[in-house]
Enzyme design. Structure first.
Site, short mmCIF file in Angstrom:
data_model
loop_
_atom_site.label_atom_id
_atom_site.label_comp_id
_atom_site.label_asym_id
_atom_site.label_seq_id
_atom_site.Cartn_x
_atom_site.Cartn_y
_atom_site.Cartn_z
CE LYS A 17 -28.35 38.07 -25.64
NZ LYS A 17 -26.87 38.09 -25.57
NE ARG A 92 -26.78 39.12 -31.57
CZ ARG A 92 -26.95 37.83 -31.28
NH1 ARG A 92 -28.14 37.38 -30.97
NH2 ARG A 92 -25.92 37.02 -31.26
NE ARG A 132 -22.14 30.07 -24.88
CZ ARG A 132 -22.83 31.09 -25.36
NH1 ARG A 132 -23.87 31.57 -24.69
NH2 ARG A 132 -22.50 31.66 -26.50
NE ARG A 165 -23.00 29.45 -29.63
CZ ARG A 165 -23.80 30.51 -29.39
NH1 ARG A 165 -24.75 30.42 -28.48
NH2 ARG A 165 -23.64 31.63 -30.05
NE ARG A 176 -20.63 35.27 -30.60
CZ ARG A 176 -20.82 34.44 -29.57
NH1 ARG A 176 -19.83 33.68 -29.14
NH2 ARG A 176 -21.98 34.37 -28.98
P1 AMP Z 1 -26.56 33.69 -30.29
O1 AMP Z 1 -26.88 32.27 -30.04
O2 AMP Z 1 -27.70 34.62 -29.93
O3 AMP Z 1 -25.25 34.13 -29.68
O4 AMP Z 1 -26.38 33.83 -31.88
C1 AMP Z 1 -25.37 33.13 -32.56
C2 AMP Z 1 -25.19 33.73 -33.95
O5 AMP Z 1 -26.41 33.62 -34.69
C3 AMP Z 1 -24.86 35.20 -33.97
O6 AMP Z 1 -23.48 35.47 -33.80
C4 AMP Z 1 -25.36 35.59 -35.36
O7 AMP Z 1 -24.48 35.16 -36.37
C5 AMP Z 1 -26.63 34.78 -35.47
N1 AMP Z 1 -27.80 35.50 -34.91
C6 AMP Z 1 -28.56 35.14 -33.84
N2 AMP Z 1 -29.54 36.02 -33.61
C7 AMP Z 1 -29.39 36.98 -34.56
C8 AMP Z 1 -30.09 38.17 -34.86
N3 AMP Z 1 -31.14 38.59 -34.13
N4 AMP Z 1 -29.65 38.91 -35.92
C9 AMP Z 1 -28.61 38.52 -36.67
N5 AMP Z 1 -27.89 37.42 -36.44
C10 AMP Z 1 -28.28 36.64 -35.39
#
Ligand code: AMP
Length: 218
Positions: A17, A92, A132, A165, A176
């Site tokens: 994404k 999400r 990654r 990360r 996750r």
């Molecule tokens: P991502 O970079 O999109 O994989 O997000 C990393 C982490 O940020 C996720 O595992 C959540 O803990 C938090 N996070 C990011 N976007 C959201 C969202 N829309 N709702 C809730 N938590 C989020």
């Protein structure tokens, strides 16, 4: 690619994404809005929001819906969001999708033009996430095997340090993916009936996946 309205990239963590959102946003001249990036920036800056989000993010769980909706509402008020944005990692949960709908209706402005659901099987996802690496300075995304940088540990674009990360560690990845199945997968049913919903195969190179996405945006 022409665009009016917001674009949502939907899919499990690791389907690409972020990579695709950056490419599409640049081609359309729209801002890339990654709630994950915004939350990580808040953690790095040590803001109140960052303090509340840090432990939750490291565990792989989701940050509270209200906090995330607040961050998005503020981002959409910025001038550069007037023609639409490319959402990455948002919404999400069904609560967030409903919140976004209400927000857009209340603002009387743009709606959601496209929901692009990128699909990839879970073995491939684990392989992509565990390899990654991300640039600490510019956020560029690499993979130790599939898209290695020219110089190990350094970003090709800006020379910044590449890091893994915390939530890309194998034990967190499984969690996750479980969170995705429980909280985010139900969004497919939420958006599937809407015009502009499309499913895209996430296998293959970045360029191949972008080509598939482009077909739906044109
Ligand atoms: P991502 O970079 O999109 O994989 O997000 C990393 C982490 O940020 C996720 O595992 C959540 O803990 C938090 N996070 C990011 N976007 C959201 C969202 N829309 N709702 C809730 N938590 C989020």
């Amino acid at each position: 690619m022409a665009g009016t309205g917001h674009i949502i990239l939907l899919g499990a963590p690791g389907v690409g994404k972020g990579t695709q959102a950056k490419v599409i946003a640049a081609e359309l001249g729209l801002p890339h809005v990654s709630t994950g990036d915004m939350l990580r920036a808040s953690v790095a800056a040590g803001t109140e929001l960052g303090k509340r989000a840090k432990a939750v993010m490291e565990s792989g769980a989701l940050v509270n819906d209200e906090l995330v909706l607040g961050v998005v509402a503020e981002r959409l008020r910025a001038e550069d969001a007037a023609r639409g944005v490319v959402f990455d990692g948002f919404p999400r949960t069904v609560v967030q999708a409903e919140g976004l709908k209400a927000l857009l209706e209340a603002s009387g402005g743009l709606g959601i033009a496209h929901v692009i659901h990128i699909i990839l099987d879970s073995e491939e996802i684990v392989e992509r996430l565990s390899g990654r690496r991300v640039c600490r300075d510019c956020g560029a995304i690499y993979h130790v095997r599939f898209q290695p940088p020219k110089h190990e540990g350094r970003c090709d674009r800006c020379g910044g340090e590449l890091f893994q990360r915390d939530d890309d560690r194998p034990e967190v990845i499984r969690y996750r993916l479980a969170v995705y199945e429980k909280e985010t997968a139900p969004l497919v049913a939420f958006y599937r009936q809407q015009p502009g919903y499309a499913e895209v195969d996430g296998n293959g190179s970045t360029a191949a996946v972008t080509d598939r996405i482009r077909c739906f945006l044109e």
